[in-house]
Scaffold this motif. Structure first.
Motif, short mmCIF file in Angstrom:
data_model
loop_
_atom_site.label_atom_id
_atom_site.label_comp_id
_atom_site.label_asym_id
_atom_site.label_seq_id
_atom_site.Cartn_x
_atom_site.Cartn_y
_atom_site.Cartn_z
N ARG A 361 -3.76 -6.05 -7.40
CA ARG A 361 -2.59 -5.17 -7.40
C ARG A 361 -1.35 -5.86 -7.96
NH1 ARG A 361 -2.94 0.21 -7.45
NH2 ARG A 361 -4.20 1.07 -5.75
N ILE A 362 -1.15 -7.13 -7.58
CA ILE A 362 0.04 -7.84 -8.02
C ILE A 362 -0.04 -8.17 -9.51
CG2 ILE A 362 1.27 -10.04 -7.81
CD1 ILE A 362 0.72 -9.92 -4.81
N THR A 363 -1.19 -8.66 -9.95
CA THR A 363 -1.32 -9.06 -11.36
C THR A 363 -1.29 -7.87 -12.31
OG1 THR A 363 -3.74 -9.08 -11.09
CG2 THR A 363 -2.57 -11.18 -10.85
N THR A 364 -1.72 -6.71 -11.85
CA THR A 364 -1.64 -5.51 -12.69
C THR A 364 -0.31 -4.80 -12.55
OG1 THR A 364 -2.69 -4.19 -10.93
CG2 THR A 364 -4.13 -5.14 -12.63
N GLY A 365 0.54 -5.24 -11.61
CA GLY A 365 1.85 -4.63 -11.44
C GLY A 365 1.83 -3.26 -10.81
N THR A 366 0.74 -2.88 -10.15
CA THR A 366 0.66 -1.55 -9.54
C THR A 366 1.16 -1.52 -8.10
OG1 THR A 366 -1.64 -2.02 -8.94
CG2 THR A 366 -1.25 -0.82 -10.99
N LYS A 367 1.45 -2.67 -7.52
CA LYS A 367 2.06 -2.72 -6.19
C LYS A 367 3.02 -3.91 -6.13
CE LYS A 367 -0.72 -0.50 -2.56
NZ LYS A 367 0.42 0.11 -1.86
N SER A 368 4.10 -3.75 -5.41
CA SER A 368 5.06 -4.84 -5.24
C SER A 368 4.64 -5.72 -4.07
CB SER A 368 6.45 -4.25 -4.98
OG SER A 368 6.50 -3.65 -3.69
N PRO A 369 5.16 -6.95 -3.99
CA PRO A 369 4.85 -7.79 -2.83
C PRO A 369 5.21 -7.15 -1.51
CG PRO A 369 5.80 -9.11 -4.59
CD PRO A 369 5.91 -7.68 -5.02
N ALA A 370 6.31 -6.42 -1.46
CA ALA A 370 6.71 -5.76 -0.21
C ALA A 370 5.67 -4.73 0.21
CB ALA A 370 8.07 -5.11 -0.36
N SER A 371 5.15 -3.98 -0.75
CA SER A 371 4.12 -2.99 -0.44
C SER A 371 2.83 -3.66 0.00
CB SER A 371 3.88 -2.10 -1.66
OG SER A 371 2.88 -1.13 -1.39
N ILE A 372 2.46 -4.76 -0.66
CA ILE A 372 1.28 -5.51 -0.27
C ILE A 372 1.44 -6.04 1.15
CG2 ILE A 372 -0.07 -7.59 -0.73
CD1 ILE A 372 -0.64 -5.49 -2.76
N ALA A 373 2.63 -6.58 1.46
CA ALA A 373 2.88 -7.12 2.80
C ALA A 373 2.76 -6.03 3.86
CB ALA A 373 4.26 -7.77 2.85
N CYS A 374 3.21 -4.82 3.54
CA CYS A 374 3.08 -3.71 4.49
C CYS A 374 1.62 -3.39 4.75
CB CYS A 374 3.83 -2.49 3.95
SG CYS A 374 3.81 -1.07 5.06
N THR A 375 0.81 -3.40 3.69
CA THR A 375 -0.62 -3.12 3.85
C THR A 375 -1.31 -4.21 4.66
OG1 THR A 375 -0.68 -1.91 1.76
CG2 THR A 375 -2.77 -2.72 2.61
N THR A 376 -1.04 -5.47 4.36
CA THR A 376 -1.68 -6.56 5.11
C THR A 376 -1.25 -6.53 6.58
OG1 THR A 376 0.08 -8.08 4.43
CG2 THR A 376 -1.92 -8.03 3.10
N SER A 377 -0.02 -6.11 6.82
CA SER A 377 0.43 -5.97 8.21
C SER A 377 -0.38 -4.90 8.94
CB SER A 377 1.92 -5.63 8.24
OG SER A 377 2.35 -5.39 9.57
N SER A 378 -0.66 -3.81 8.25
CA SER A 378 -1.46 -2.74 8.86
C SER A 378 -2.89 -3.22 9.15
CB SER A 378 -1.49 -1.52 7.93
OG SER A 378 -0.19 -1.02 7.72
N ILE A 379 -3.46 -3.97 8.21
CA ILE A 379 -4.82 -4.46 8.41
C ILE A 379 -4.86 -5.50 9.54
CG2 ILE A 379 -6.75 -5.65 7.30
CD1 ILE A 379 -5.92 -4.37 4.70
N ARG A 380 -3.81 -6.33 9.63
CA ARG A 380 -3.76 -7.28 10.75
C ARG A 380 -3.69 -6.54 12.08
NH1 ARG A 380 0.28 -9.83 7.72
NH2 ARG A 380 1.82 -9.30 9.31
N ARG A 381 -2.93 -5.46 12.10
CA ARG A 381 -2.83 -4.65 13.33
C ARG A 381 -4.19 -4.05 13.68
NH1 ARG A 381 -3.15 -2.41 17.21
NH2 ARG A 381 -1.74 -1.09 18.40
N PHE A 382 -4.93 -3.61 12.70
CA PHE A 382 -6.26 -3.06 12.95
C PHE A 382 -7.21 -4.14 13.48
CE2 PHE A 382 -10.57 -2.37 11.21
CZ PHE A 382 -10.93 -1.25 11.94
N CYS A 383 -7.14 -5.34 12.90
CA CYS A 383 -8.02 -6.43 13.34
C CYS A 383 -7.70 -6.83 14.78
CB CYS A 383 -7.89 -7.62 12.41
SG CYS A 383 -8.56 -7.33 10.75
N ARG A 384 -6.41 -6.87 15.13
CA ARG A 384 -6.05 -7.21 16.51
C ARG A 384 -6.54 -6.13 17.47
NH1 ARG A 384 -1.10 -8.72 14.06
NH2 ARG A 384 -0.12 -6.78 14.78
N TRP A 385 -6.43 -4.87 17.04
CA TRP A 385 -6.92 -3.78 17.89
C TRP A 385 -8.44 -3.88 18.08
CZ3 TRP A 385 -10.43 0.07 16.63
CH2 TRP A 385 -10.59 1.09 17.57
#
Length: 456
Positions: A361-385
């Motif tokens: 996503r970052i190398t193709t420019g289709t998502k910004s780092p902030a958007s990526i960080a939001c997604t990884t935060s959601s996945i971390r929340r799912f893993c903790r759950w």
């Protein structure tokens, strides 16, 4: 960074070596101690010294400043007017007189720590021992019948013999008078101390003085911490000193040490930034949270920079991606988040796939780092759950529709904004027309189709 990843860092030249070995090689020997005591004059780790002459305490209260009134109002020198806590209490007890004159006559607060004064005989260079006289002039005064007018006697007295050199007590500039190397004042104090401690040597007396001064001098105590955490804190102290940044308060350092000890952390990198922020909110009230959390963040940044420099990995292999290393042209400099965290995404197969997706996503420019960080935060929340629900995510097949429905129910019960709860769901669950940005669903389909190279 996961606990397993901390145990060994690959090095192309030397093979695997532990994170502790990397830290030991980077931290200077003077910092690899259980208790680090900075030298007076160190503006960062010792901080301002007390304005009272010869006081070894750290000045923590700026009695002079913009809020001071009258003669104490000053915008002058950086460290002017700083007092240790003991002298702050004495100064306030004296009615907060003009500080410039008060510090010249103030005594040290520790027992036996006050600086010696000179003999009242103007021609004498020795320190006073009794009645304002040195030992030599005291003998002459007694032989003269102890005249009441000591001032007249002092003006008429001639100088006595003076030895070369200086007293053995640090910060004392008077000449020695005995083989022990002490001036008149410290000779008397040494005799007094020896009367209470039978067999006390001159070296022992110097050790007593040093011990009393160390009590009021700043120190950074790392005892009781795991070896890796202690080295990470020592690395941060070293980096702070080298950078010459703002002084670090031993109080905030002690708060972080107790915090890490209570959590039982093996390393400051084993948990994500979000974990430490949440932990700080639970542990500290909002009024005092900034100092310990800010210092812990600096410790993490120092460790991350060392790992990036010594780990021998490309940035894509890190569990934390610094945005400034990804954003070469400054396109995302306006975004407040400066790191993307993949720690706490377990199992490893999921973390690896999320990294590959994020890189694509970052190398193709289709998502910004902030958007990526939001997604990884959601996945971390799912893993903790999933961990809390005792669900083992061995393969993508373990992420079933009933499991996601259970997770959806738990998200709806969270005390979060509507937008945040929506992102927690959409970052995980596939919907028609939403397949390209649904990270978890997209990665799972790539895995099932055997097409992981498509997102490399």
């Amino acid at each position: 960074m996961s606990g397993a990843a901390l145990r060994a860092l690959p090095n192309p030249d030397e093979g695997d070596h532990s994170w502790a070995d990397v830290l030991r090689g980077a931290v200077r020997a003077e910092f690899q101690v259980d208790v680090y005591r900075p030298a007076p004059g160190d503006p960062v780790l010792f901080g301002p010294t007390c304005a009272v002459r010869a006081c070894p305490g750290r000045g923590v209260n700026r009695s002079l400043g913009l809020k001071a009134k009258g003669a104490n109002h000053s915008t002058g020198t950086r460290f002017r007017g700083y007092l240790c806590l003991s002298h702050v209490r004495v100064w306030r007890r004296d009615g907060e007189p003009p500080i410039d004159g008060w510090v010249r006559n103030a005594r040290l607060t520790g027992r036996g720590q006050s600086p010696p004064v000179g003999c009242i005989v103007s021609a004498c260079r020795r320190s006073a021992r009794s009645n304002g006289f040195c030992n030599g002039h005291m003998s002459r005064w007694v032989s003269a019948g102890r005249p009441l007018d000591k001032t007249a006697f002092a003006n008429a007295a001639t100088a006595v013999r003076v030895s070369d050199g200086r007293c053995e007590v640090p910060a004392c500039g008077f000449p020695p008078v005995r083989r022990d190397g002490f001036c008149d004042t410290h000779t008397q104090r040494y005799f007094n101390a020896r009367s209470r401690r039978v067999g006390l040597s001159a070296a022992g007396y110097l050790a007593l003085i040093a011990g009393a001064r160390r009590i009021i001098a700043p120190r950074f105590d790392m005892r009781g911490l795991p070896a890796v955490v202690g080295l990470e804190l020592a690395l941060a102290l070293q980096c702070r000193q080298q950078a010459g940044r703002a002084a670090i308060l031993p109080l905030a350092f002690g708060q972080v040490v107790r915090w890490l000890r209570d959590i039982g952390a093996e390393s400051v990198l084993e948990r994500s930034e979000a974990f430490w922020v949440a932990s700080a909110r639970q542990r500290f009230p909002a009024s005092v949270r900034g100092n310990p959390l800010g210092w812990l963040r600096f410790v993490r940044q120092s460790a991350l920079r060392l790992r990036e420099r010594e780990g021998g990995l490309e940035i894509w292999g890190f569990d934390t991606w610094p945005v400034d290393r990804l954003d070469i042209d400054g396109r995302y400099a306006h975004q407040p988040g400066r790191r993307i965290y993949f720690s706490e995404i377990d199992p490893p197969w999921l973390r690896a796939l999320v990294k590959r997706w994020a890189r694509w996503r970052i190398t193709t420019g289709t998502k910004s780092p902030a958007s990526i960080a939001c997604t990884t935060s959601s996945i971390r929340r799912f893993c903790r759950w999933a961990e809390e629900e005792h669900v083992t995510l061995t393969t993508p097949a373990a992420i079933t529709r009933p499991l996601l429905e259970r997770y959806l129910t738990s998200v709806r019960q969270l005390d979060r904004s509507v937008g945040r709860k929506s992102s927690l769901v959409t970052d995980l669950m596939s919907r028609p027309g939403f397949t390209e940005t649904c990270c978890l669903g997209f990665l799972s389909r790539q895995w099932e189709r055997g097409e992981p190279d498509r997102i490399a």
